[in-house]
Design an enzyme around this catalytic site. Structure first.
Site, PDB file in Angstrom:
ATOM      1  N   SER A  10       0.847  -1.196   0.000  1.00  0.00           N
ATOM      2  CA  SER A  10       0.000   0.000   0.000  1.00  0.00           C
ATOM      3  C   SER A  10       0.877   1.239   0.000  1.00  0.00           C
ATOM      4  O   SER A  10       1.928   1.269   0.661  1.00  0.00           O
ATOM      5  CB  SER A  10      -0.898   0.015   1.241  1.00  0.00           C
ATOM      6  OG  SER A  10      -1.584   1.252   1.337  1.00  0.00           O
TER       7      SER A  10
ATOM      8  N   TYR B  14      -1.410  -1.631  10.244  1.00  0.00           N
ATOM      9  CA  TYR B  14      -1.654  -1.884   8.821  1.00  0.00           C
ATOM     10  C   TYR B  14      -0.380  -1.657   8.015  1.00  0.00           C
ATOM     11  O   TYR B  14       0.019  -2.495   7.201  1.00  0.00           O
ATOM     12  CB  TYR B  14      -2.768  -0.970   8.327  1.00  0.00           C
ATOM     13  CG  TYR B  14      -3.062  -1.094   6.852  1.00  0.00           C
ATOM     14  CD1 TYR B  14      -3.835  -2.145   6.363  1.00  0.00           C
ATOM     15  CD2 TYR B  14      -2.577  -0.162   5.937  1.00  0.00           C
ATOM     16  CE1 TYR B  14      -4.112  -2.271   5.020  1.00  0.00           C
ATOM     17  CE2 TYR B  14      -2.850  -0.274   4.584  1.00  0.00           C
ATOM     18  CZ  TYR B  14      -3.609  -1.328   4.134  1.00  0.00           C
ATOM     19  OH  TYR B  14      -3.880  -1.447   2.788  1.00  0.00           O
TER      20      TYR B  14
END
Length: 250
Positions: free
Chosen positions: A145, A158
């Site tokens: 990401s 995350y």
């Protein structure tokens, strides 16, 4: 008489919704047979498989599989091998966020467990299986990401899980030397999926869009196009890389 070319077979973990669904559609449109991995919503997954079948190019089968479980990962590969004859391409785009975004100090144990289980452990299990079951000349794509590069507060666990994905990806690319298998990661920026939009007010999305030089957040098909390129023959010289598909936000 020349034998017909063997059809490629792909597993798309997290392939029933959002970016994964677009990847499944694009691969099938190019004639690839697809095993669509999903964790919960069988109705959506079966509907997508039927849609692909009706389009008449590649075939598709939806398989329930929480990739945090080794047996579930095994089912994905077994289904591809038994139904279609083997595995050429693997895409690991299943992902999880914490139930509530917030500072590290406020991250609950269950959110930590789920994010690490799906993003880190799940990717590890998929790559471990792919390393021995993908055919020579295959392609493997994981999902990082661009949030990792942005380093925005509230996403510590995350982002840590995605950093682990990048390490696994680069490591496996080297470990598979000699088999003509590429292993790369795609790192999307803000993209209009259900997972991304959940819990974000419209004004927050608009603020993010203003930070992107191309003037909008991404669409699932933007990311699917990058993935399908990496899986294609023209993408075959890219290996062990993390491609940021984010409109220029980082």
């Amino acid at each position: 008489m020349t034998a017909p070319a063997r059809r490629r077979v792909a597993i798309v973990a997290g392939g029933s919704r959002g970016i994964g669904a677009e990847i499944s559609r694009e691969l099938a449109a190019g004639g690839t047979d697809v095993v669509i991995g999903f964790a919960q919503d069988s109705g959506t997954a079966d509907k997508l498989a039927a849609e692909i079948g009706e389009a008449g190019r590649g075939r598709a089968k939806a398989v329930r599989a929480d990739i945090a479980e080794p047996d579930a990962v095994g089912r994905l590969f077994a289904e591809a091998e038994q139904r279609y004859g083997g595995v050429d391409d693997v895409v690991v785009c299943a992902g999880a966020h914490a139930s509530q975004r917030g500072p590290l100090a406020e991250t609950d144990d269950e959110s930590f467990r789920r994010v690490v289980d799906v993003n880190f452990r799940g990717t590890f299990l998929m790559l471990r299986a792919a390393s021995t079951r993908v055919r020579a000349g295959g392609r493997i794509v994981t999902f990082s990401s661009s949030a990792l590069a942005l380093g925005m507060p509230g996403q510590a666990v995350y982002n840590a899980s995605k950093a682990a994905v990048e390490v696994l990806t680069r490591q496996l690319a080297k470990e598979l030397a000699g088999r003509e298998i590429t292993v790369n990661a795609v790192a999307p920026g803000p993209t209009g999926t259900e997972l991304f939009l959940r819990g974000r007010p419209p004004e927050a999305v608009e603020a993010l869009a203003k930070q992107i030089p191309l003037g909008r957040i991404g669409r699932p098909d933007d990311i699917a196009a990058v993935v399908t390129f990496l899986l294609s023959e023209p993408g075959g010289w890219i290996n062990g890389q993390v491609l940021h598909a984010n409109g220029g936000i980082v």
